[in-house]
Design an enzyme around this catalytic site. Structure first.
Site, PDB file in Angstrom:
ATOM      1  N   VAL A   8     -21.945  16.453 -16.588  1.00 61.22           N
ATOM      2  CA  VAL A   8     -22.254  15.898 -15.269  1.00 61.22           C
ATOM      3  C   VAL A   8     -22.312  14.388 -15.434  1.00 61.22           C
ATOM      4  CG1 VAL A   8     -23.427  17.927 -14.314  1.00 61.22           C
ATOM      5  CG2 VAL A   8     -24.736  16.255 -15.616  1.00 61.22           C
ATOM      6  N   SER A   9     -22.092  13.680 -14.326  1.00 57.21           N
ATOM      7  CA  SER A   9     -21.981  12.225 -14.417  1.00 57.21           C
ATOM      8  C   SER A   9     -23.305  11.485 -14.368  1.00 57.21           C
ATOM      9  CB  SER A   9     -21.088  11.698 -13.288  1.00 57.21           C
ATOM     10  OG  SER A   9     -19.805  12.248 -13.413  1.00 57.21           O
ATOM     11  N   THR A  10     -24.263  12.017 -13.630  1.00 57.47           N
ATOM     12  CA  THR A  10     -25.507  11.275 -13.459  1.00 57.47           C
ATOM     13  C   THR A  10     -26.715  12.099 -13.868  1.00 57.47           C
ATOM     14  OG1 THR A  10     -25.740  11.989 -11.164  1.00 57.47           O
ATOM     15  CG2 THR A  10     -24.549   9.931 -11.540  1.00 57.47           C
TER      16      THR A  10
END
Length: 182
Positions: A8-10
């Site tokens: 996931v990016s964040t």
């Protein structure tokens, strides 16, 4: 072995759905990280999995964009997987590098992932430009108190000592004072 990779990016995003899908896909080991997919840099969990891969192993992701958002990075990763005699599979997309159709679909998905990233960057830049025109966006607030630096310098405090006291770089002090760092 079947190795699962979830990303996931964040920090506020959750990889639980990806982990569940990878478990259901029969992965023996799953590695998860919270990093942007626009670059391979700093993605230690991915690097660990790539180092673990051996002939006959399978690297499993839920979607190609979890692996890479750049066609160049995707192709490099695929080349590494292939060089080790392993395969890549996706749980949500018909990608299996063991088949010609799977390889072709993989390349198409990689192009679309990169396209999506580029569109997002364009929209972001357009939004910033519009905010600047309205006078709303002024950029990052200065983190250095220039008046304080000048006052301390007027007191005869050296640039090195000013930098130490303020917790900033000496070059920043010199830049603020209009002097060349030396």
């Amino acid at each position: 072995m079947r190795y699962g990779y979830a990303r996931v990016s964040t920090i506020d995003q959750n990889a639980a759905t990806q982990e569940e899908a990878l478990t259901n896909a029969g992965c023996d080991m799953i590695r998860v990280e919270k990093k942007s997919g626009t670059s391979r840099e700093g993605r230690s969990e991915l690097e660990t999995l790539l180092a673990f891969l051996r002939e006959g192993d399978v690297l499993v992701v839920t979607r190609i964009d979890r692996l890479a958002r750049s066609i160049a990075d995707l192709q490099t990763i695929i080349a590494e997987v292939k060089a080790k005699g392993a395969q890549l599979q996706c749980t949500e997309q018909p990608v299996d590098t063991g088949t010609a159709a799977g390889k072709a679909f993989l390349d198409m998905l990689g192009v679309f992932a990169e396209f999506e990233t580029n569109l997002r960057k364009e929209r972001q830049m357009e939004g910033i430009a519009a905010a600047k025109e309205r006078g709303v966006y002024k950029g990052r607030r200065p983190s250095i108190d220039r008046d304080q630096i000048h006052a301390m310098n007027a007191e005869g405090i050296s640039p090195t000592e000013i930098a130490r006291r303020l917790g900033i770089g000496r070059t920043s002090v010199y830049r603020c004072l209009g002097k060349v760092a030396g």
